[in-house]
Scaffold this active site. Sequence first.
Site, PDB file in Angstrom:
ATOM      1  N   ASP A  88      -6.075  -5.328   7.441  1.00  0.00           N
ATOM      2  CA  ASP A  88      -5.978  -5.374   5.980  1.00  0.00           C
ATOM      3  C   ASP A  88      -5.722  -6.808   5.511  1.00  0.00           C
ATOM      4  O   ASP A  88      -4.932  -7.039   4.597  1.00  0.00           O
ATOM      5  CB  ASP A  88      -4.870  -4.435   5.493  1.00  0.00           C
ATOM      6  CG  ASP A  88      -5.052  -4.011   4.034  1.00  0.00           C
ATOM      7  OD1 ASP A  88      -6.219  -3.927   3.582  1.00  0.00           O
ATOM      8  OD2 ASP A  88      -4.044  -3.762   3.354  1.00  0.00           O
ATOM      9  N   VAL A 105       7.909  -3.262  -3.630  1.00  0.00           N
ATOM     10  CA  VAL A 105       8.777  -4.169  -2.871  1.00  0.00           C
ATOM     11  C   VAL A 105       9.796  -4.718  -3.873  1.00  0.00           C
ATOM     12  O   VAL A 105       9.422  -5.304  -4.891  1.00  0.00           O
ATOM     13  CB  VAL A 105       7.963  -5.309  -2.220  1.00  0.00           C
ATOM     14  CG1 VAL A 105       8.883  -6.280  -1.490  1.00  0.00           C
ATOM     15  CG2 VAL A 105       6.914  -4.743  -1.260  1.00  0.00           C
ATOM     16  N   ILE A 114       0.832  -1.212   0.000  1.00  0.00           N
ATOM     17  CA  ILE A 114       0.000   0.000   0.000  1.00  0.00           C
ATOM     18  C   ILE A 114       0.861   1.254   0.000  1.00  0.00           C
ATOM     19  O   ILE A 114       0.420   2.315  -0.370  1.00  0.00           O
ATOM     20  CB  ILE A 114      -0.974   0.023   1.205  1.00  0.00           C
ATOM     21  CG1 ILE A 114      -0.216  -0.094   2.519  1.00  0.00           C
ATOM     22  CG2 ILE A 114      -2.039  -1.010   1.070  1.00  0.00           C
ATOM     23  CD1 ILE A 114      -1.045   0.285   3.709  1.00  0.00           C
TER      24      ILE A 114
END
EC number: 2.7.11.1
Length: 400
Positions: free
Chosen positions: A186, A78, A74
């Site tokens: 989440d 990465v 979010i």
Amino acid sequence: MLSNSQGQSPPVPFPAPAPPPQPPTPALPHPPAQPPPPPPQQFPQFHVKSGLQIKKNAIIDDYKVTSQVLGLGINGKVLQIFNKRTQEKFALKMLQDCPKARREVELHWRASQCPHIVRIVDVYENLYAGRKCLLIVMECLDGGELFSRIQDRGDQAFTEREASEIMKSIGEAIQYLHSINIAHRDVKPENLLYTSKRPNAILKLTDFGFAKETTSHNSLTTPCYTPYYVAPEVLGPEKYDKSCDMWSLGVIMYILLCGYPPFYSNHGLAISPGMKTRIRMGQYEFPNPEWSEVSEEVKMLIRNLLKTEPTQRMTITEFMNHPWIMQSTKVPQTPLHTSRVLKEDKERWEDVKEEMTSALATMRVDYEQIKIKKIEDASNPLLLKRRKKARALEAAALAH
């Protein structure tokens, strides 16, 4: 270009959370004839990682940073990196340094002892493009997303027992978090990744961008909540945050057992008004043929996770103690429609993920709006009566 922070001050530790107090063991003059029954266990005693040391040297001293993107969190990309000494592969997440980013790193670090949560290896404080950043080095999860793995299994049937084992793994991650007063908030398909492509790969929970500490702050005065009055020991904000994770478990379990979500948007919008209504009203079904072989007990477990009133949802302890989870090796190996449905609806899967992301965002906003009113603003009739009496006495005293 990555560089070390200004100055060579020692690593900055995050405070380690205090271990829960252990009750003293009473001395027994004589051994009892029979051992007493064990007390009911709310949460297993987990070991929490000690304080995190943030490194100040440049990450490129220790790791080779590549441009290979492993995924999108979010808060950004990465990247794939390699330890220069061992050549081992890791994942790198970069956050702009701020109190929110430090909280995310701290909560993730505390939780990364759990076998079903992605492990943090190192954290660096470096300058990147002139800005101070936190660089989080994590284990690399190469096995892909949970539902992609089920989609790609070919003709091999996906069974109810496998669904139970997967839910147990996810439940263990949530149980660990809730036991150390963290709500993830989440939990969704793209945040559930396998360690490798091998059959014995471990499923892990990732991305702590919305994680929140849930320690209760009970007040001596009884607060009022909007939209209804309730005592803090019955309902604290932490109940809402944790119930968000339980709702997610219900949605993921539903999809695992049939291949499609319980709530959906009719108009191709990320989250339509109709879908919001269905979530709020708890409007979903268990249609045949996908649900024809699934037991009523399992459907009831889903109903208890998807309760519309957050405080009535099953807790993680109740979930982990349910026979379908606790005795997953005894769950029947009933073939499910899941793999076929996921394959048939593959092009719709991104929409499903987006809908769940939007639903969780809506839920977090809704729960954040449940704020404790100040005592002066409370509409508690008993308090109002006492205040009225106090004002009358005050007025009488002034009159004399």
